[in-house]
Motif scaffolding. Structure first.
Motif, PDB file in Angstrom:
ATOM      1  N   ALA A 128      29.069 -33.676   9.383  1.00 47.13           N
ATOM      2  CA  ALA A 128      28.767 -34.180   8.040  1.00 47.13           C
ATOM      3  C   ALA A 128      28.799 -33.050   7.015  1.00 47.13           C
ATOM      4  CB  ALA A 128      27.406 -34.866   8.032  1.00 47.13           C
ATOM      5  N   GLN A 129      28.314 -31.883   7.391  1.00 48.43           N
ATOM      6  CA  GLN A 129      28.337 -30.746   6.469  1.00 48.43           C
ATOM      7  C   GLN A 129      29.764 -30.331   6.145  1.00 48.43           C
ATOM      8  OE1 GLN A 129      25.826 -27.453   7.688  1.00 48.43           O
ATOM      9  NE2 GLN A 129      24.215 -28.818   8.418  1.00 48.43           N
ATOM     10  N   VAL A 130      30.619 -30.303   7.162  1.00 46.43           N
ATOM     11  CA  VAL A 130      32.008 -29.915   6.942  1.00 46.43           C
ATOM     12  C   VAL A 130      32.721 -30.983   6.112  1.00 46.43           C
ATOM     13  CG1 VAL A 130      34.216 -29.476   8.076  1.00 46.43           C
ATOM     14  CG2 VAL A 130      32.116 -28.496   9.021  1.00 46.43           C
ATOM     15  N   ALA A 131      32.429 -32.257   6.390  1.00 51.01           N
ATOM     16  CA  ALA A 131      33.069 -33.341   5.641  1.00 51.01           C
ATOM     17  C   ALA A 131      32.686 -33.313   4.165  1.00 51.01           C
ATOM     18  CB  ALA A 131      32.699 -34.688   6.254  1.00 51.01           C
ATOM     19  N   GLY A 132      31.523 -32.769   3.853  1.00 54.22           N
ATOM     20  CA  GLY A 132      31.065 -32.735   2.467  1.00 54.22           C
ATOM     21  C   GLY A 132      31.366 -31.444   1.736  1.00 54.22           C
ATOM     22  N   LEU A 133      32.277 -30.634   2.242  1.00 52.78           N
ATOM     23  CA  LEU A 133      32.546 -29.330   1.624  1.00 52.78           C
ATOM     24  C   LEU A 133      33.184 -29.428   0.249  1.00 52.78           C
ATOM     25  CD1 LEU A 133      33.792 -27.234   4.669  1.00 52.78           C
ATOM     26  CD2 LEU A 133      31.669 -26.939   3.403  1.00 52.78           C
ATOM     27  N   GLY A 134      33.950 -30.454   0.004  1.00 55.15           N
ATOM     28  CA  GLY A 134      34.566 -30.590  -1.318  1.00 55.15           C
ATOM     29  C   GLY A 134      35.894 -29.869  -1.407  1.00 55.15           C
TER      30      GLY A 134
END
Length: 386
Positions: A101-107
C-alpha cells in the motif's frame, strides 16, 4: 580499465566530493562529475537502491523515507525517491504487510531537468539517505524473515463498515450526523477488538503484538501526537512519538492497529475541517485569529476526544466481563512489547493553550465528533510519550 569500473570510479569520486560534505561547493563538484559522464547513470541508480536497502535494514519503510524527504528537501526530491523506491522493490517476490500500500501510494515519479540539476538533486537525496540512523523496526524488511502469517486478502466485513461510517462522517456538512456516525464507528471498533480477542483466546492463537508507524507532521504536531495517543489508548494500543522524524509508533495487536489508523486519520480530517470553519466564523466577526488559536483548538480537540474515546471503550468492554482476563493479558503483552522497543521513552511537558476562544471552539468540535453516545466522560488521557 573496464567500462563498469570507469563508471563506478566516477560515482565514487562524486560521492567522495559531495556525499559526506555539507557545503554547496562540494555538491557542485560532485554534480559536475556526474553530469559530464552519462555512462555513470546506471551505476548511480544502482547505488541509490543500495542506500534504500540499507534503510530497510535499519528499520525504515517507504512511507517513512518519503515523509522525511518531503520535510527536509523539495518536491522534486520526493519524485526522485519515489522512482527509486519503485525500482528497488521490483527485486522482491513479495513485500511485507503494509509495504504494498505504501508503494502504491508513492505518487508521481517523473521529473525532468538538465543533467547538472538532476545530478545535484540526486546527490542531495543520497546525502539524506546515507545519514539515516537505525530506528525501531515495526516489521520484517523485504527479503528477510517472513511474517508469522501471510496477510489475508481483503479486509473483514466489520472494518469495511467502520471505514464507510468514517467516510460519511468526514463528508457530511451536519455536525450532529458526523457525531452519530463517528460514535457508531468507535463502538464497532471496540466490539471488533473484543471479538478478535475472544477468537484468539478460543483458538489459542500464537499472535503477538505488532507495530506500525503513523506520520505526525507539522504544523501543530504536538496536538496531533496527543490525538493519536488518545486514539491508541482507547483501542488498547500504545503510541510513542518520535518528534525528530515526524511519526509515532503504535504498538498493539493487529486488529487494534487497523482501527487506530482508521480512526486517527478520520478524526484529524474532521478536526481540521472544524478548525477551518471556526476560524472563518472568527474572521467574519472581526476577530483576527492566529497560530495560537489553531494550536489551542487542536489541543482542546485532542484532550476532549481522549475522554470521549476512553468512555466508549470502557462502556463496551464492561458489557463483556468474561473477557476481562483475556484483555488484561493482551494489555500486558502490548506494554511489554512497547517497553522492549522503547526502553528509554520520556514524557514531554506540553505547552498549555493560550487562546481561550480556540480552546472553547476545539472542545465544542470534539463534542460534535464525540464517540460515547452521550455517556459520561472518562478520565482524561493527556499523556504524551516522547
Amino acid at each position: 580499465m573496464s567500462a563498469g569500473h570507469s563508471e563506478a570510479g566516477v560515482v565514487e569520486r562524486a560521492f567522495a566530493a559531495a556525499l559526506y560534505a555539507g557545503d554547496d561547493t562540494a555538491l557542485d563538484t560532485g554534480a559536475s562529475l556526474l553530469a559530464a559522464d552519462p555512462a555513470a547513470d546506471a551505476e548511480l541508480a544502482r547505488r541509490g537502491e543500495e542506500f534504500l536497502r540499507r534503510a530497510w535494514q535499519r528499520g525504515w519503510q517507504p512511507a517513512d523515507v518519503v515523509r522525511l524527504v518531503r520535510r527536509d528537501l523539495d518536491e522534486h526530491h520526493v519524485r526522485l525517491v519515489a522512482g527509486l523506491i519503485t525500482a528497488e522493490v521490483r527485486a522482491y517476490r513479495q513485500l511485507p504487510p503494509r509495504w504494498a500500500a505504501q508503494v502504491a501510494g508513492l505518487g508521481d515519479t517523473d521529473w525532468r531537468a538538465d543533467r547538472f540539476s538532476y545530478a545535484t538533486a540526486v546527490l542531495e537525496l543520497y546525502r539524506l539517505l546515507a545519514r539515516l540512523p537505525a530506528i525501531e523496526p515495526v516489521g520484517p524488511a523485504p527479503g528477510g524473515a517472513p511474517p508469522h502469517a501471510a496477510p489475508a486478502h481483503g479486509e473483514p466485513r466489520m472494518l469495511g463498515r467502520i471505514r464507510a461510517l468514517l467516510a460519511k462522517a468526514e463528508a457530511t456538512g451536519f455536525p450532529e450526523e458526523a457525531e452519530a456516525l463517528t460514535a457508531k464507528a468507535q463502538e464497532l471498533m471496540a466490539r471488533y477488538s473484543l471479538d478478535e480477542a475472544a477468537l484468539a483466546a478460543r483458538t489459542h492463537s500464537p499472535e503477538e503484538p505488532g507495530a506500525l508507524r503513523i506520520g505526525v507532521e507539522a504544523p501543530y504536531e504536538t496536538a496531533r501526537a496527543i490525538l493519536l495517543d488518545a486514539v491508541a489508548s482507547a483501542n488498547r494500543c500504545r503510541a510513542v512519538w518520535n518528534e525528530a522524524f515526524g511519526f509515532s509508533t503504535v504498538v498493539g495487536f493487529e486488529p487494534d492497529l487497523e482501527v487506530v489508523e482508521l480512526l486517527y486519520t478520520s478524526l484529524l480530517v474532521q478536526g481540521t475541517g472544524a478548525m477551518t470553519k471556526a476560524e472563518a466564523e472568527q474572521r467574519a466577526a472581526g476577530r483576527k485569529r492566529t497560530k495560537t488559536f489553531r494550536q489551542s483548538f487542536l489541543l482542546a480537540y485532542a484532550h476532549r476526544l481522549g475522554d470521549r474515546l476512553a468512555s466508549t471503550s470502557e462502556r463496551v468492554t464492561a458489557g463483556e466481563p468474561s473477557l476481562l482476563p483475556v484483555l488484561a493479558a493482551r494489555d500486558v503483552a502490548v506494554t511489554d512489547r512497547a517497553d522492549r522497543m522503547f526502553p528509554e521513552t520520556t514524557t514531554t511537558r506540553v505547552r498549555g493553550a493560550t487562546d481561550e476562544a480556540g480552546w472553547h471552539h476545539g472542545t465544542a468540535a470534539a463534542d460534535r465528533a464525540r464517540t460515547d453516545h452521550g455517556g459520561a466522560p472518562g478520565r482524561g488521557r493527556g499523556r504524551l510519550p516522547g
